[in-house]
Design an enzyme around this catalytic site. Structure first.
Site, short mmCIF file in Angstrom:
data_model
loop_
_atom_site.label_atom_id
_atom_site.label_comp_id
_atom_site.label_asym_id
_atom_site.label_seq_id
_atom_site.Cartn_x
_atom_site.Cartn_y
_atom_site.Cartn_z
N HIS A 67 0.58 -1.11 -0.20
CA HIS A 67 0.04 0.03 -0.27
C HIS A 67 0.85 1.27 -0.13
CE1 HIS A 67 0.45 -1.07 3.62
NE2 HIS A 67 0.94 -0.08 4.55
N ASP A 69 4.39 2.17 1.36
CA ASP A 69 5.03 2.37 2.39
C ASP A 69 6.50 1.39 2.83
OD1 ASP A 69 2.86 1.85 5.31
OD2 ASP A 69 3.92 0.58 3.83
N ASP A 74 -0.12 -9.21 4.66
CA ASP A 74 -0.25 -10.21 4.79
C ASP A 74 -1.50 -10.74 4.73
OD1 ASP A 74 0.75 -10.62 7.62
OD2 ASP A 74 -0.18 -10.06 6.91
N GLY A 75 -2.49 -10.01 4.43
CA GLY A 75 -3.75 -11.38 4.18
C GLY A 75 -3.79 -10.87 5.82
N GLY A 77 -5.27 -12.34 9.16
CA GLY A 77 -4.04 -13.11 10.56
C GLY A 77 -2.65 -12.51 10.34
N HIS A 82 -0.14 -1.74 11.34
CA HIS A 82 1.24 -0.90 11.65
C HIS A 82 1.10 0.21 11.60
CE1 HIS A 82 2.99 -1.33 7.02
NE2 HIS A 82 2.03 -0.19 7.56
N HIS A 116 -3.88 0.31 20.43
CA HIS A 116 -2.60 0.32 20.34
C HIS A 116 -1.92 0.68 18.88
CE1 HIS A 116 1.19 -2.56 20.27
NE2 HIS A 116 0.67 -2.30 18.89
N GLU A 117 -2.04 0.95 18.09
CA GLU A 117 -2.00 1.77 17.00
C GLU A 117 -1.78 2.79 17.56
OE1 GLU A 117 -0.65 -1.98 15.82
OE2 GLU A 117 -0.05 -0.14 14.45
N HIS A 120 1.82 4.09 18.93
CA HIS A 120 2.84 4.46 18.03
C HIS A 120 2.80 5.62 17.67
CE1 HIS A 120 4.86 0.08 18.78
NE2 HIS A 120 3.53 -0.34 18.20
N HIS A 126 7.05 -1.26 21.12
CA HIS A 126 6.37 -2.09 22.04
C HIS A 126 6.66 -2.72 23.49
CE1 HIS A 126 4.75 -3.69 18.03
NE2 HIS A 126 4.15 -2.81 18.24
#
Lengths: 398, 88
Positions: A67, A69, A74-75, A77, A82, A116-117, A120, A126
């Site tokens: 996309h 970056d 990865d589909g 799961g 990020h 969570h994101e 960041h 983390h």
């Protein structure tokens, strides 16, 4: 916790969702994203304002595979999402191959991953505390979300503790020119110690406990009232009136407030649609002018109390209230009629409040708990941390 | 939707450890046959096991590969090493 090393120099941040997920309704996504940002406002002076166009601090996109970056998704799961740290722009990307869900154990919970994101996006790395929101692994749906102390310490090390009056995030129209006003300070008074009868008590979706009395509210700590309270209900939950009869937060993360014949639904501190509505419309079988309401820990059902009776409401059943209700409150051994409030507290116990006293209920024995000092106990001492008030009601002739 | 493959081999584990900052980025490119010396490899596994709260064996055991297959955030666990996450 761990910090990446950069943070924003301002605390009033703006964001926009430039690409929505394909399987969820936009306004549901807006509400969940706002709730996820609000997690980081609870303990800091950070505010987050949604814009629908133009430059913002944090841009949010739901995208699949490569996309742009260089970090392809990865589909279903594996990698769920990020985000970039502030020095790299702060944007957050979510893998739209995931089955994003709201308030459900199915799929992947949007609120939890987004919160969570955004950690960041604010500069957190983390954490190796598996209980922390900033741990890297998705832990599955958590109906009652509570920010870990590790996360609070992390965000406050970057942006300091909360000092301002509650300025609800996203409470302003989506522009960056926010009115330069601070809500009127409601002077901290200890009237709650002189008259500790309350209108209602409830937990927020993030596990905070609030007491309502008249047009004011108190945020409770583990043994008293948090500094700076009471505040005005109208500032904490814009659009909500004072003198509320009853309130509870359901496992869908929404908080319901009841007054007279009407009720309101909130997502965090934001009204969740066009309210008020009639209780008879949204809670068929439940009367008006309630005394108290709660979600009982014993079975996760919703209980309403009025006068000497109580009703059980199960939204997943038709009808939601069985014909066998109402039943007498005396079934709850030791609990009085004409209650003021009922609460399933974050320690797992069920509590009933009436006048200036409260009762702790033993769910397994289905009776008021026996302990020393005995119940009922004075609310002022045990819930509001009032000094020079008795810690027991023994010898009280009322 | 395509399902992301679980980590079930040393190669996949090597890509995972590189993706999340435990091995240098070069290990991420399955085309090159970048050799890892044993010490680096064991260290990387131990670091991951320590971060994830697993028994620190230095071995790519089943427990470790199971955790590597869990859904997670795509941001590196160890930041500041290598190219970081940068917007070019």
């Amino acid at each position: 916790y761990a910090l990446q090393g950069s943070r924003w120099r301002v605390k009033n941040l703006t964001y926009k969702i430039s690409k929505y997920p394909k399987r969820l309704k936009r306004n549901d996504v807006d509400a969940e994203i706002a709730r996820a940002f609000a997690v980081w406002s609870e303990d800091t002076d950070l505010t987050f304002t949604r814009k629908t166009s133009g430059p913002v601090h944090i841009e949010i996109k739901f995208v699949e595979s490569e996309h742009g970056d260089g970090d392809a998704f990865d589909g279903q799961g594996g990698t769920l999402a990020h985000a970039f740290f502030p020095v790299f722009g702060g944007d957050a990307h979510f893998d739209d191959a995931e089955l994003w869900t709201i308030g459900s154990p199915r799929g992947t919970n949007l609120f939890q991953v987004a919160a969570h994101e955004f950690g960041h996006s604010l500069g957190l790395s983390h954490s190796d505390q598996s209980s922390a929101l900033m741990a890297p692994f998705y832990r599955g749906f958590e109906p009652v979300f509570k920010l870990d102390e590790d996360d609070k310490a992390a965000i406050q090390s970057l942006y300091g503790r909360k000092t301002s009056q509650l300025t609800p995030t996203n409470a302003f129209p989506p522009t960056t020119h926010r009115p330069s006003y601070t809500p009127p300070k409601v002077p901290l008074d200890d009237s709650i110690c002189k008259d500790s009868k309350i209108d209602t008590l409830f937990n927020s979706p993030t596990g905070e406990t609030y007491a309502f009395k008249g047009d004011k509210y108190y945020k409770l700590t583990t043994d008293s009232v948090e500094d700076g309270y009471p505040k005005l209900i109208s500032k904490g939950w814009p659009g909500l009136p004072g003198n509320i009869d009853a309130a509870f937060t359901y496992k869908n993360g929404k908080t319901y407030f009841f007054k007279g014949t009407q009720y309101w639904r909130y997502q965090g501190t934001q009204m969740d649609g066009a309210y008020p509505k009639e209780i008879s419309e949204g809670f068929t079988g439940i009367p008006d002018h309630l005394d108290a309401a709660m979600v009982w820990g014993g079975n996760g059902k919703i209980y309403f109390f009025k006068g000497s009776k109580f009703w059980r409401f199960d939204p997943s059943k038709r009808p939601p209230v069985k014909a066998t209700y109402p039943k007498p409150i005396s079934n709850w051994e030791g609990v009085p009629n004409n209650l003021d409030a009922a609460l399933r507290y974050t320690n797992g116990y069920t509590y009933f409040f009436k006048g200036d006293k409260y009762y702790r209920f033993h769910d397994a024995r289905f009776a008021v708990d026996t302990a020393t000092p005995a119940f009922p106990r004075p609310t002022a001492h045990w819930w509001f941390g009032c000094k020079n008030t008795p810690s027991s009601t023994v010898g009280d002739h009322q | 939707a395509a399902q992301s493959a679980p980590v079930s081999s040393t190669t996949k584990a090597e890509i995972y450890l590189s993706q999340f900052g435990y091995l240098p980025a070069s290990a991420r490119n399955p085309e090159n046959s970048g050799l890892q010396d044993k010490r680096t490899w064991v260290n990387a596994i131990q670091e991951f096991q320590s971060f994830a709260g697993l028994n620190i064996t230095g071995e790519l055991d089943e427990e470790t590969m199971k955790l590597m297959s869990l859904p997670r955030c795509g941001v590196r666990d160890r930041v500041g090493t290598g190219d970081g996450r940068s917007k070019r």
